[in-house]
Design a protein around this motif. Structure first.
Motif, short mmCIF file in Angstrom:
data_model
loop_
_atom_site.label_atom_id
_atom_site.label_comp_id
_atom_site.label_asym_id
_atom_site.label_seq_id
_atom_site.Cartn_x
_atom_site.Cartn_y
_atom_site.Cartn_z
N VAL A 70 1.10 -68.44 12.77
CA VAL A 70 2.27 -68.30 11.90
C VAL A 70 3.06 -67.05 12.31
CG1 VAL A 70 3.04 -67.94 9.51
CG2 VAL A 70 1.12 -69.48 9.98
N GLN A 71 4.36 -67.15 12.23
CA GLN A 71 5.22 -66.00 12.48
C GLN A 71 6.33 -66.04 11.43
OE1 GLN A 71 5.81 -62.95 13.24
NE2 GLN A 71 5.03 -63.12 15.34
N PHE A 72 7.05 -64.95 11.28
CA PHE A 72 8.16 -64.95 10.32
C PHE A 72 9.29 -64.07 10.84
CE2 PHE A 72 5.77 -61.17 9.23
CZ PHE A 72 6.73 -60.24 8.85
N ASN A 73 10.49 -64.37 10.39
CA ASN A 73 11.62 -63.47 10.64
C ASN A 73 12.71 -63.75 9.61
OD1 ASN A 73 13.19 -65.70 11.53
ND2 ASN A 73 12.47 -65.44 13.63
N GLU A 74 13.80 -63.02 9.72
CA GLU A 74 14.85 -63.16 8.70
C GLU A 74 15.86 -64.23 9.07
OE1 GLU A 74 15.60 -59.29 11.03
OE2 GLU A 74 13.96 -60.60 10.48
N HIS A 75 15.67 -64.89 10.23
CA HIS A 75 16.64 -65.89 10.67
C HIS A 75 16.24 -67.31 10.30
CE1 HIS A 75 18.17 -62.54 12.87
NE2 HIS A 75 17.09 -62.45 13.60
#
Ligand SMILES: [Zn+2]
Length: 363
Positions: A70-75
């Motif tokens: 899993v990864q996350f970002n604001e886009h």
């Protein structure tokens, strides 16, 4: 500090404990759940908790390398499914920060798609890479008088220094072969104990040993600076991944040891398999999909994650190249683990480089 959430905002027990660990004590009610006692989190601390829980907490090893699931970002918008007790927490993090969580498509190199590493796995192609490793890594020195440790589980005669020499039946370890016995040791006693895979029932002894002359060692813990080279053709990345891999890598590391011995070295300094557990370092850290090992300014940071081990060729006690300073019994009185949490439900088969049809784009 602008409070966005607190540890009491979360229901998932692990996420809540991670948030308690990272959050800070501050007066006043949480703007979201109203708790006065939860540890408070601002945007930066939420990002840190999210990175620990969702990214580090889903780290998945492949034969060589590792990558988070899993990864996350604001886009991106959130596209993962969380278990019911985690779902509301995910919504709260999303609303407070705008982060979106998604299944990560790792870069090929992160899961072992490194050309020199693939060549090393192929008996027909490995020879020139081994020659390069022996030639390009620098020589380190274990100076005369410098002390290191060697641990034995239940030796027949604990007070006999010969019991701490290279094992009589060589060929089963990371570096040794029947014709190249190796004495393993470390200057880090904690790592020695881990490398021995001890249990509380074991009778443990440690020999403190010192070199009787300067020993010339091939230093495989060095961060090799390679110009105009990406992770895909990096010898540095290949060696780094090799020593953080399990027994399936020994066939290769033994050949490196033989090459070093043939080149006149007394042994090697190599990264402990337990380096990351000892230092708490994150494996294969990246910035924008690029390994931190590639950034010269991060060299000190990356180097600090690695614990050096010693592998000395031959039978150094018998040959007199090391001499015992003394032997002690070891009593383990406390074992403590550092713990992070991760979500459930994100297991997958290990990635294999051959499953990648093309280099996936960085999400
Ligand atoms: Zn709260």
């Amino acid at each position: 500090m602008e409070i966005s959430l607190c540890s009491d905002c979360f229901q998932d027990p692990g996420l809540r404990m991670d948030a308690e660990r990272v959050g800070i004590e501050a007066d006043g009610a949480c703007p979201v759940c109203g708790s006065a006692t939860g540890r408070k989190l601002d945007q930066q601390l939420i990002a840190s908790v999210a990175r620990s829980f969702f990214v580090w907490g889903t780290m998945s090893r492949s034969d060589y390398g590792a990558a988070p699931i899993v990864q996350f970002n604001e886009h991106q918008k959130t596209s993962i499914d969380a278990p019911p007790w985690l779902e509301p927490d995910l919504r709260r993090i999303e609303e407070a920060t705008g982060f979106g969580f998604f299944l990560y498509g790792p870069r090929l190199w992160m899961v072992g798609g490194v050309e020199p590493l693939e060549a090393l796995q192929d008996p027909a192609q490995r020879e020139p890479v081994i020659r390069r490793i022996v030639a390009e890594y620098p020589a380190g020195t274990l100076a005369a008088g410098e002390v290191f440790y060697r641990i034995r589980k239940g030796p027949a005669r604990p007070d006999d220094a010969a019991q701490y020499d290279s094992p009589p039946a060589a060929g089963g370890g990371r570096l040794d072969t029947p014709d190249n016995p190796v004495m393993y040791g470390s200057q880090d006693l904690q790592v020695c104990i881990r490398e021995c895979r001890v249990t509380a029932e074991d009778e443990l002894y440690v020999a403190s040993l010192a070199a009787t002359r300067d020993l010339k060692l091939l230093d495989l813990t060095h961060l090799l600076y390679e110009e105009h080279v990406t992770e895909f053709d990096s010898v540095d990345m290949a060696v780094h991944m090799l020593f953080l891999a399990g027994p399936h890598s020994y066939e290769i590391t033994r050949l490196i040891a033989q090459g070093a011995r043939a080149a006149g070295y007394d042994g090697v300094i190599y990264p402990s398999y337990f380096s990351l557990l000892r230092t708490g370092g994150m494996p294969f850290e990246t910035a924008y999909g690029i390994s931190l090992r590639r950034f010269p300014q991060a060299a000190g940071y990356e180097r600090a994650k690695i614990i050096p081990n010693l592998g000395l060729f031959g039978r150094p006690v018998r040959e007199g190249t090391v001499a015992p300073r003394g032997i002690n019994r070891i009593v383990l009185d406390r074992v403590e683990y550092g713990i992070r949490f991760g979500p459930v439900g994100f297991d997958r088969e290990p990635w294999r480089p051959e499953d990648f049809s093309e280099e996936p784009s960085e999400a």
